[in-house]
Write a protein that holds these residues in place. Sequence first.
Motif, PDB file in Angstrom:
ATOM      1  N   THR A 126      65.867  62.754 107.856  1.00 54.76           N
ATOM      2  CA  THR A 126      65.952  62.555 109.302  1.00 54.76           C
ATOM      3  C   THR A 126      65.452  61.186 109.758  1.00 54.76           C
ATOM      4  O   THR A 126      65.684  60.802 110.903  1.00 54.76           O
ATOM      5  N   GLN A 127      64.742  60.454 108.882  1.00 57.06           N
ATOM      6  CA  GLN A 127      64.230  59.134 109.248  1.00 57.06           C
ATOM      7  C   GLN A 127      65.124  57.997 108.752  1.00 57.06           C
ATOM      8  O   GLN A 127      64.798  56.823 108.959  1.00 57.06           O
ATOM      9  N   LEU A 128      66.223  58.323 108.115  1.00 57.61           N
ATOM     10  CA  LEU A 128      67.039  57.338 107.418  1.00 57.61           C
ATOM     11  C   LEU A 128      67.639  56.301 108.368  1.00 57.61           C
ATOM     12  O   LEU A 128      68.237  56.645 109.385  1.00 57.61           O
ATOM     13  N   TRP A 129      67.463  55.018 108.001  1.00 56.13           N
ATOM     14  CA  TRP A 129      68.067  53.900 108.719  1.00 56.13           C
ATOM     15  C   TRP A 129      69.269  53.342 107.967  1.00 56.13           C
ATOM     16  O   TRP A 129      70.226  52.897 108.582  1.00 56.13           O
ATOM     17  N   PHE A 130      69.180  53.351 106.666  1.00 58.38           N
ATOM     18  CA  PHE A 130      70.152  52.609 105.845  1.00 58.38           C
ATOM     19  C   PHE A 130      70.583  53.495 104.687  1.00 58.38           C
ATOM     20  O   PHE A 130      69.748  53.971 103.912  1.00 58.38           O
ATOM     21  N   LEU A 131      71.883  53.739 104.558  1.00 56.01           N
ATOM     22  CA  LEU A 131      72.420  54.535 103.456  1.00 56.01           C
ATOM     23  C   LEU A 131      73.643  53.837 102.886  1.00 56.01           C
ATOM     24  O   LEU A 131      74.675  53.706 103.552  1.00 56.01           O
ATOM     25  N   ASN A 132      73.526  53.375 101.634  1.00 55.09           N
ATOM     26  CA  ASN A 132      74.618  52.685 100.957  1.00 55.09           C
ATOM     27  C   ASN A 132      74.919  53.411  99.651  1.00 55.09           C
ATOM     28  O   ASN A 132      74.156  53.314  98.684  1.00 55.09           O
ATOM     29  N   LEU A 133      76.034  54.155  99.642  1.00 57.64           N
ATOM     30  CA  LEU A 133      76.473  54.889  98.449  1.00 57.64           C
ATOM     31  C   LEU A 133      77.779  54.311  97.915  1.00 57.64           C
ATOM     32  O   LEU A 133      78.455  54.955  97.099  1.00 57.64           O
ATOM     33  N   GLY A 134      78.146  53.127  98.338  1.00 61.11           N
ATOM     34  CA  GLY A 134      79.439  52.540  97.987  1.00 61.11           C
ATOM     35  C   GLY A 134      79.619  52.282  96.506  1.00 61.11           C
ATOM     36  O   GLY A 134      78.661  52.183  95.733  1.00 61.11           O
ATOM     37  N   GLU A 135      80.891  52.180  96.100  1.00 64.45           N
ATOM     38  CA  GLU A 135      81.272  51.858  94.720  1.00 64.45           C
ATOM     39  C   GLU A 135      80.709  52.853  93.713  1.00 64.45           C
ATOM     40  O   GLU A 135      80.070  52.485  92.732  1.00 64.45           O
ATOM     41  N   ASN A 136      80.900  54.162  93.990  1.00 66.12           N
ATOM     42  CA  ASN A 136      80.561  55.231  93.057  1.00 66.12           C
ATOM     43  C   ASN A 136      81.740  56.192  92.980  1.00 66.12           C
ATOM     44  O   ASN A 136      82.869  55.819  93.333  1.00 66.12           O
ATOM     45  N   GLU A 137      81.490  57.410  92.550  1.00 63.38           N
ATOM     46  CA  GLU A 137      82.554  58.411  92.477  1.00 63.38           C
ATOM     47  C   GLU A 137      82.137  59.689  93.196  1.00 63.38           C
ATOM     48  O   GLU A 137      82.492  60.800  92.801  1.00 63.38           O
ATOM     49  N   PHE A 138      81.365  59.530  94.255  1.00 61.46           N
ATOM     50  CA  PHE A 138      80.937  60.678  95.045  1.00 61.46           C
ATOM     51  C   PHE A 138      82.143  61.324  95.732  1.00 61.46           C
ATOM     52  O   PHE A 138      83.135  60.656  96.043  1.00 61.46           O
ATOM     53  N   SER A 139      82.027  62.622  95.995  1.00 62.75           N
ATOM     54  CA  SER A 139      83.132  63.358  96.615  1.00 62.75           C
ATOM     55  C   SER A 139      82.590  64.272  97.702  1.00 62.75           C
ATOM     56  O   SER A 139      81.406  64.278  98.011  1.00 62.75           O
ATOM     57  N   GLY A 140      83.485  65.081  98.287  1.00 60.53           N
ATOM     58  CA  GLY A 140      83.113  65.986  99.361  1.00 60.53           C
ATOM     59  C   GLY A 140      83.492  65.426 100.713  1.00 60.53           C
ATOM     60  O   GLY A 140      84.224  64.428 100.819  1.00 60.53           O
ATOM     61  N   THR A 141      83.014  66.057 101.758  1.00 55.07           N
ATOM     62  CA  THR A 141      83.325  65.638 103.118  1.00 55.07           C
ATOM     63  C   THR A 141      82.106  64.979 103.760  1.00 55.07           C
ATOM     64  O   THR A 141      80.985  65.107 103.273  1.00 55.07           O
ATOM     65  N   ILE A 142      82.355  64.287 104.848  1.00 49.91           N
ATOM     66  CA  ILE A 142      81.272  63.637 105.579  1.00 49.91           C
ATOM     67  C   ILE A 142      80.616  64.684 106.478  1.00 49.91           C
ATOM     68  O   ILE A 142      81.292  65.317 107.281  1.00 49.91           O
TER      69      ILE A 142
END
Length: 790
Positions: free
Chosen positions: A502-518
């Motif tokens: 809940t405190q997150l400011w910055f989330l960078n998961l780019g250039e991987n193979e993650f799946s699912g919905t937002i």
Amino acid sequence: MTTILTTQMPLLLLLLLALTTFHMTMSTNDHRLVRFNEKDEETLLIFKKGINDSYGKISTWSTEIDCCAWEGVHCDNITGRVTELDLGNHGLTGEINLSILQLEFLSYLDLSHNWFDVINIPATQHNITHASKSNLFYLDLSTYYYSTLQMDNLDWLSPLSSLKYLNLSFIDLHKVTNWLQAVNTLPSLLELQLSYCKLNNFIINPSIQYLNLSSLLTLDLSYNNFTSQLPNWFFNHTKDLTYLDLQWTNIHGEIPSSLLNLQNLRYLDLSSNQLQGSLPDGISQLPNIQHLCLYSNMLSGSNIPSTLGNLSYLNYLSIGHNNFSGEISENTFSKLSNLDFLELSSSNFVFQFNLDWVPPFQLSYLLLSNTNQGPNFPSWIYTQKSLQSLDLSSSGISLVYRNNFSSLIERISYYLDLSNNFLTGDISNLTLKGDQLYLSNNSFTGGLPNISPNAFGVDFSYNSFLSGSIPHSWKNSKDLISINLWNNKLSGKVLEHVSDWTQLWFLNLGENEFSGTIPIKMSQNLHVLILRANQFEGTIPTQLFNQPSLFYLDLAHNKLSGSMPECIYNFQDLSDSIVGSIELFTKGQEYHMEYADSIRKTIDLSANNLSGEVPLELFQLVQLQTLNLSHNNFIGTIPKTIGGMKNIESLDLSNNKLSGEIPQSMALLTFLEVLNLSCNNFHGKIPIGTQLQSFNASSYIGNPKLCGAPLNNCTTKEENHKSRGHEDGDSIRESLYLGMGVGFAAGFWGICGSLFLIRKWRHAYFRFVDGVGDKLYVTLMVKLNSFRRN
């Protein structure tokens, strides 16, 4: 007689006890038994008039209550006179009226850490003579970094001859040219705090024959703007100094030799200035120095090891980001058994330590970034059992003793930075206890390590982590502010964790193979969200565009589908927000930025399967600077409101199914540097304007019916067609409206005129109307009677 005394002894003891109790009651409740001074009360009430007390902290200041019982007011037990006023950190605003200094017996005044915006110096304060000796020995008016408080002079200080402590930090004193003279009038001063005061000179009036600062023990002038050399004479008048802080004062030149006269000096900070030359040899003769910080100057020389090696009391040493050279070995530190903090980052030292060397100290902080330590991890660091912070980033390290290394990095409790090295191996079985963890740009493999519940910053980008998703233990790290996992080989449905952070400011998961919905639920503090180049699918939730703090959104190169939500797109102007490193895709290029600030406001949804019309609200984001919707299936036209996106610098709508004409308002986008409208169905002439004609043909190709510079000129037929199209449209509308008007007039007068002129028609018309009215009446009455019978 003896008998009488013996029998009366208990009574005497009781009387003595009663007197003692009475005396203690007087001391404890003095404001009830000793009448307060009315003059003191009046002075306090004058002071109160200028204060805005929005939190009610001084609501007790009323004439109905003894002023000695007011919040922050302390009186003498015997005289009832006000001796102390302590209102520090009370959330007060408004005016500081220095008439408060007229309290005759005031010895302690603390108004620090409030939000006052005006200081009122009464004329009477200027006129106070030295004959009326002040009892004030402690004065703190310091405020906060963003304060607007300022003073034009410090002449009001001169009567305060008993002052021992003075703190005016964060008050703007840039107009005060005689601050040294003012301080010179305070012969008893022991501590002076003037940091962040915008002071700009060390000038002293030639008429002053003697500078009397000999009593001064603590001097803090940090974060000012002197832009001068340190005057050599200054330290001849401050020989008893034990604490000297001149960091970030823009001083230059060499370190004056008179500084070596400060034999009692324990704390010296000259960091972040422009000092040049070598370190004076005599610095090793400062026998009591404990804290020495020369970080980030332009100092040079190769005699540092021998010079500093004799400072046996030293516990803090920071000399990095200079031009020092020479060899550092175990002999350098042989006498530094008290060392706790060591910083040598970005230096040219040659480190020569025996593999079996055990230092005489146990460090808490070790910062050796951008130094030549590799290829072997320095073995002496394994012996440091109390390390809280370790920075060995960019140090050329590739080889470690696996067990020792694992044990070491698991011990680090606060800050661990091993980024930009050549470290390898699987660390998935480790639990890293640091609050800030930076392992980026290495070659770690396997799964991600577990992290501490207290972690708030994680950067594991540019590695080869590949086994599964984010560990379940990360779910417990409720204080996470920044997560960067860019460019690994991670997979799985990672976003199920996001709602827990809940405190997150910055989330960078780019250039991987993650799946699912937002997910619909995300941190309301989110500033940057990068999910680029993964396997995410489904629609984009409406809530994502309503994030109150979001300024950078990159969902490009996924499998997202559906239409964009029609909602209020809430990209805020958060100019002071700074978060972690980022790969910025804008203006057709990729940029690596160590810090992503809110100046770069971006939406990138390119290379998905999005369809439908682009919501009008998206083209009303005035603050947006980069918009990329390319390689989707969007339809519709570009609205005229796009001309209001006055800050847009990069716009890419290529490879969609957009149609219509390019609106003339796009010529108003004066900051536009990159434009790509290629491969759509736009038609007509490209609007004329300096901005749109400055792009080459590649910005418009793939639109067969588009013409005009920089494409081929429109043919006469195309020009006439466009013109005729407008004229025909206008003509048709005009003919339609004219025909409707004429038809209405003809019909109205054809019927009404005939009824008016032909009597037979008129009588027949009225008979018809009467007949219809009679039939309606009869029908209504029949229905009504039938309803009553039922």
